[in-house]
Write an enzyme that holds these catalytic residues in place. Structure first.
Site, PDB file in Angstrom:
ATOM      1  N   LYS A 182      45.326  46.491  36.694  1.00 59.07           N
ATOM      2  CA  LYS A 182      46.273  46.650  35.585  1.00 59.07           C
ATOM      3  C   LYS A 182      46.770  48.092  35.504  1.00 59.07           C
ATOM      4  O   LYS A 182      47.971  48.332  35.284  1.00 59.07           O
ATOM      5  CB  LYS A 182      45.602  46.226  34.271  1.00 59.07           C
ATOM      6  CG  LYS A 182      46.520  46.245  33.055  1.00 59.07           C
ATOM      7  CD  LYS A 182      47.781  45.422  33.256  1.00 59.07           C
ATOM      8  CE  LYS A 182      47.553  43.939  33.382  1.00 59.07           C
ATOM      9  NZ  LYS A 182      47.276  43.230  32.136  1.00 59.07           N
ATOM     10  N   TYR A 240      48.332  43.331  42.021  1.00 58.76           N
ATOM     11  CA  TYR A 240      47.877  42.556  40.871  1.00 58.76           C
ATOM     12  C   TYR A 240      47.883  41.075  41.235  1.00 58.76           C
ATOM     13  O   TYR A 240      47.552  40.704  42.349  1.00 58.76           O
ATOM     14  CB  TYR A 240      48.725  42.883  39.629  1.00 58.76           C
ATOM     15  CG  TYR A 240      47.983  42.597  38.347  1.00 58.76           C
ATOM     16  CD1 TYR A 240      46.814  43.302  38.034  1.00 58.76           C
ATOM     17  CD2 TYR A 240      48.413  41.630  37.454  1.00 58.76           C
ATOM     18  CE1 TYR A 240      46.108  43.044  36.876  1.00 58.76           C
ATOM     19  CE2 TYR A 240      47.714  41.371  36.283  1.00 58.76           C
ATOM     20  CZ  TYR A 240      46.560  42.078  36.007  1.00 58.76           C
ATOM     21  OH  TYR A 240      45.854  41.815  34.866  1.00 58.76           O
ATOM     22  N   ASP A 246      45.928  40.500  26.462  1.00 57.86           N
ATOM     23  CA  ASP A 246      46.058  39.043  26.558  1.00 57.86           C
ATOM     24  C   ASP A 246      46.650  38.457  25.283  1.00 57.86           C
ATOM     25  O   ASP A 246      47.512  37.582  25.330  1.00 57.86           O
ATOM     26  CB  ASP A 246      44.693  38.417  26.845  1.00 57.86           C
ATOM     27  CG  ASP A 246      44.066  38.988  28.104  1.00 57.86           C
ATOM     28  OD1 ASP A 246      44.586  38.727  29.189  1.00 57.86           O
ATOM     29  OD2 ASP A 246      43.070  39.720  27.986  1.00 57.86           O
ATOM     30  N   GLU A 276      41.014  43.948  28.088  1.00 57.54           N
ATOM     31  CA  GLU A 276      41.598  43.047  29.090  1.00 57.54           C
ATOM     32  C   GLU A 276      40.604  41.949  29.474  1.00 57.54           C
ATOM     33  O   GLU A 276      39.452  42.223  29.813  1.00 57.54           O
ATOM     34  CB  GLU A 276      41.975  43.857  30.341  1.00 57.54           C
ATOM     35  CG  GLU A 276      42.613  43.066  31.457  1.00 57.54           C
ATOM     36  CD  GLU A 276      44.075  42.734  31.180  1.00 57.54           C
ATOM     37  OE1 GLU A 276      44.594  41.802  31.815  1.00 57.54           O
ATOM     38  OE2 GLU A 276      44.691  43.414  30.332  1.00 57.54           O
ATOM     39  N   ARG A 292      36.334  36.568  31.162  1.00 57.46           N
ATOM     40  CA  ARG A 292      37.379  35.568  31.407  1.00 57.46           C
ATOM     41  C   ARG A 292      38.475  36.206  32.249  1.00 57.46           C
ATOM     42  O   ARG A 292      39.528  36.564  31.755  1.00 57.46           O
ATOM     43  CB  ARG A 292      37.959  35.052  30.081  1.00 57.46           C
ATOM     44  CG  ARG A 292      38.821  33.805  30.234  1.00 57.46           C
ATOM     45  CD  ARG A 292      39.813  33.666  29.108  1.00 57.46           C
ATOM     46  NE  ARG A 292      40.702  34.801  29.001  1.00 57.46           N
ATOM     47  CZ  ARG A 292      41.787  34.978  29.755  1.00 57.46           C
ATOM     48  NH1 ARG A 292      42.101  34.119  30.708  1.00 57.46           N
ATOM     49  NH2 ARG A 292      42.556  36.046  29.580  1.00 57.46           N
TER      50      ARG A 292
END
Length: 237
Positions: free
Chosen positions: A82, A11, A177, A153, A64
């Site tokens: 993730k 990650y 988020d 996500e 984003r």
């Protein structure tokens, strides 16, 4: 085993590089790809996934990604990364997770002008056209895997908040988020108060500086406000 050593590899920060260089390093399909061109077909497309049992689905539109911005279809790697964390740290079965990307175009000129870019070469969908496409996706995956948790996500802040409010009361979903980061931050603050021999209610005496006003920053702000008001601080204090 060795999760602390492996986490930065599967990650952050490695996954950011993988997203930004998705096309250059593409070798084989991973996860599921949905696009604006698939409108009206998603309810049948989901049956292309071979697993009948899925416990967790992570989806992004690539708008984003981390602090890197709009990476288009490259956002698929954030969904993969993730879920790798969930497999490695939370014990999810690797065959029962589903990473997804919804390609609605990109506003990243560098990607649009890159001959190797694999996604749609068009500006991002917006407004009702965008929402209708997301509605179809959510309905399709939740219809096939109704017991799965659906995680949104790295959506841009405007869409992240709007979509969370649209689906949260009707589907088993959350926005990592906005909610995941906020829950982690708030639990850390409560833990710090406990270390200092203070009560949870003492949070209302603290002052906070939030760095950034993206999905995570606004989510943390919202959770902190709710926590402080739940302990008696007036909302207009």
């Amino acid at each position: 085993e060795n999760f602390m050593e492996m986490a930065p590899i599967i990650y952050t920060p490695t996954v950011g590089w993988a997203c930004a260089n998705y096309a250059a390093n593409y070798q084989r399909p991973r996860g599921m790809y949905f696009s604006a061109n698939d409108k009206g077909q998603m309810d049948t497309m989901v049956y292309n996934w071979v697993c009948d049992d899925v416990d967790a689905i992570v989806v992004t539109d690539g708008s984003r990604i981390l602090g890197l911005g709009d990476l288009g279809i490259g956002g698929l790697n954030i969904s993969i990364g993730k879920l790798d964390l969930y497999v490695g740290a939370a014990g999810f079965h690797p065959g029962r997770v589903l990473p997804c990307v919804i390609d609605v175009g990109t506003n990243n000129e560098a990607l649009l002008n890159n001959s190797d870019y694999l996604g749609l070469r068009q500006p991002r969908l917006s407004g009702e056209e965008y929402v209708e496409l997301l509605d179809e996706f959510v309905q399709a995956v939740m219809q096939r895997w109704p017991r799965a948790i659906l995680q949104f996500e790295d959506f841009s802040t405007d869409n992240a908040i709007k979509l969370l409010e649209r689906y949260r009361f009707h589907h088993n979903m959350f926005n990592d988020d906005i909610q995941g980061t906020a829950a982690t931050a708030l639990s850390g603050i409560y833990g710090a108060l406990r270390v200092q021999k203070k009560k949870p209610k003492d949070i209302k005496e603290l002052k906070f500086v939030i760095c950034g006003a993206g999905s995570a920053g606004m989510g943390v702000t919202d959770f902190l406000c709710k926590a402080m008001t739940s302990h008696g601080l007036p909302i207009d204090a």
